[in-house]
Write a protein that holds these residues in place. Structure first.
Motif, PDB file in Angstrom:
ATOM      1  N   THR A 129      32.776  31.739  41.596  1.00 15.63           N
ATOM      2  CA  THR A 129      33.461  32.917  41.078  1.00 15.63           C
ATOM      3  C   THR A 129      34.358  33.562  42.120  1.00 15.63           C
ATOM      4  O   THR A 129      35.475  33.974  41.805  1.00 15.63           O
ATOM      5  CB  THR A 129      32.434  33.943  40.551  1.00 15.63           C
ATOM      6  N   GLU A 130      33.899  33.641  43.352  1.00 18.90           N
ATOM      7  CA  GLU A 130      34.703  34.271  44.413  1.00 18.90           C
ATOM      8  C   GLU A 130      35.997  33.511  44.658  1.00 18.90           C
ATOM      9  O   GLU A 130      37.044  34.119  44.892  1.00 18.90           O
ATOM     10  CB  GLU A 130      33.894  34.403  45.707  1.00 18.90           C
TER      11      GLU A 130
ATOM     12  N   LYS B 201      38.267  34.343  41.742  1.00 17.68           N
ATOM     13  CA  LYS B 201      38.759  35.713  41.852  1.00 17.68           C
ATOM     14  C   LYS B 201      39.947  35.773  42.810  1.00 17.68           C
ATOM     15  O   LYS B 201      40.956  36.410  42.524  1.00 17.68           O
ATOM     16  CB  LYS B 201      37.638  36.630  42.338  1.00 17.68           C
ATOM     17  N   LYS B 202      39.841  35.095  43.948  1.00 19.57           N
ATOM     18  CA  LYS B 202      40.929  35.087  44.920  1.00 19.57           C
ATOM     19  C   LYS B 202      42.165  34.395  44.350  1.00 19.57           C
ATOM     20  O   LYS B 202      43.286  34.880  44.495  1.00 19.57           O
ATOM     21  CB  LYS B 202      40.488  34.398  46.211  1.00 19.57           C
TER      22      LYS B 202
END
Length: 104
Positions: free
Chosen positions: A29-30, A33-34
């Motif tokens: 997810t991170e 997101k980026k």
């Protein structure tokens, strides 16, 4: 000219690359997101962004920012694991907002 991007797991997105779409591999997810933040900046060239459902679960707040904007349209697609039903629910909500009732 605007483009189309796809964010998802490598197994999910490679078929889209063969179609000429810009693909961004993200397993967590991170990472997604980026990527979403980077490709939706002020100079964004994307009209449509497809995101796999398994990543979209953790990006709800980020995706909600684009609900009332004309671009980019963010569309959830099933991942390699199959559909989680999130994309269908999002589509139903969008139709209800546009039409005023559930027609699906």
């Amino acid at each position: 000219m605007y483009k189309v991007a796809v964010i998802g797991g490598r197994d999910t997105i490679m078929c889209f690359k063969a179609l000429g779409l810009d693909v961004y591999a993200a397993d967590k997810t991170e990472e997604a997101k980026k990527i979403l933040h980077d490709i939706t900046g002020a100079e964004s060239k994307y009209a449509i962004i497809y995101i796999s459902e398994n990543l979209a679960v953790g990006l709800t707040k980020e995706i909600d920012k684009f609900k009332d904007l004309p671009m980019p349209a963010i569309i959830l697609i099933p991942g390699r694991e199959g559909s989680l039903g999130i994309g269908k629910a999002a589509l139903q909500t969008a139709v209800e907002r546009a039409v005023g009732m559930d027609i699906l």
